[in-house]
Design an enzyme around this catalytic site. Sequence first.
Site, PDB file in Angstrom:
ATOM      1  N   VAL A 182      77.986 150.400  41.444  1.00 52.92           N
ATOM      2  CA  VAL A 182      77.791 151.054  42.741  1.00 52.92           C
ATOM      3  C   VAL A 182      76.888 150.156  43.599  1.00 52.92           C
ATOM      4  O   VAL A 182      75.758 149.861  43.221  1.00 52.92           O
ATOM      5  CB  VAL A 182      77.149 152.443  42.583  1.00 52.92           C
ATOM      6  CG1 VAL A 182      76.949 153.093  43.949  1.00 52.92           C
ATOM      7  CG2 VAL A 182      78.014 153.330  41.689  1.00 52.92           C
ATOM      8  N   TYR A 225      70.815 159.640  41.282  1.00 59.98           N
ATOM      9  CA  TYR A 225      71.999 160.214  40.646  1.00 59.98           C
ATOM     10  C   TYR A 225      71.761 161.650  40.194  1.00 59.98           C
ATOM     11  O   TYR A 225      72.698 162.466  40.198  1.00 59.98           O
ATOM     12  CB  TYR A 225      72.443 159.339  39.474  1.00 59.98           C
ATOM     13  CG  TYR A 225      73.040 158.039  39.939  1.00 59.98           C
ATOM     14  CD1 TYR A 225      74.292 158.003  40.560  1.00 59.98           C
ATOM     15  CD2 TYR A 225      72.362 156.833  39.798  1.00 59.98           C
ATOM     16  CE1 TYR A 225      74.835 156.825  41.020  1.00 59.98           C
ATOM     17  CE2 TYR A 225      72.900 155.643  40.250  1.00 59.98           C
ATOM     18  CZ  TYR A 225      74.140 155.643  40.862  1.00 59.98           C
ATOM     19  OH  TYR A 225      74.676 154.474  41.317  1.00 59.98           O
TER      20      TYR A 225
END
Length: 246
Positions: A182, A225
Amino acid sequence: MLPNASLAPSSMRHLHFSACHYKVSDMIFIPSNAYSRLMPAKKRHRVFPLRASFWDSIKSGFLKDNTTQVIEPPLTTLEEEEPLPQEIVLVENTQPDGTNEQIIFSSGGEVDVYELQALCDKVGWPRRPLTKLAAALKNSFMVATLHSTKKSSDTEGDNQKQLIGMARATSDHAFNATIWDVVVDPSYQGQGLGKALVEQLIRALLQRDIGNITLFADSKVVDFYRNLGFEADPEGIKGMFWYPRY
């Protein structure tokens, strides 16, 4: 804000990561001004947040201690089983010089490895061989991208397109998927684009009936996250790593 080392590249070794598991929440964030189009269709339509009843139906399939009977759906054709790649305009604005810019999420399409390498250089990731980078993209179950597309008001059909974000997922095509790499261009961080990138990737995986989603997060971005619904070391489950001893 998505830190530079958002998710350490998959080839990095001897670093400490947390194994994170995604827990389906009631709703995935979709910007209220976003609209999407299914490729290659040309018609665009508004996208609105999914209703909770949709997520309830997904949860019933894999929540622990679930007593709901799961009924196998009839087999369908490949076209019906695999949703088409999506393009979603996350942001659209007009700059002071009249240039119109769109930030577009895509769950399909080609990624130029040289452009991706340049993006990874911007966030300070160690370089990986281009051949391996290309193989990783080719063998991924899904590659999601963010592109900035700019068009000047005084030009026609001459768009400037730049890769500003990417994430990819590997999968067994049935139950499990793992998100890797990511990354968001530092000049575009702090705008919620990293969050939107991951959430749209999760949405695309759920549309393909992938319900168990994991990733490995650097300690600096565990909270990022966790705020997206991931759980670190759920029920004491640990990520195990094996490295060549040389």
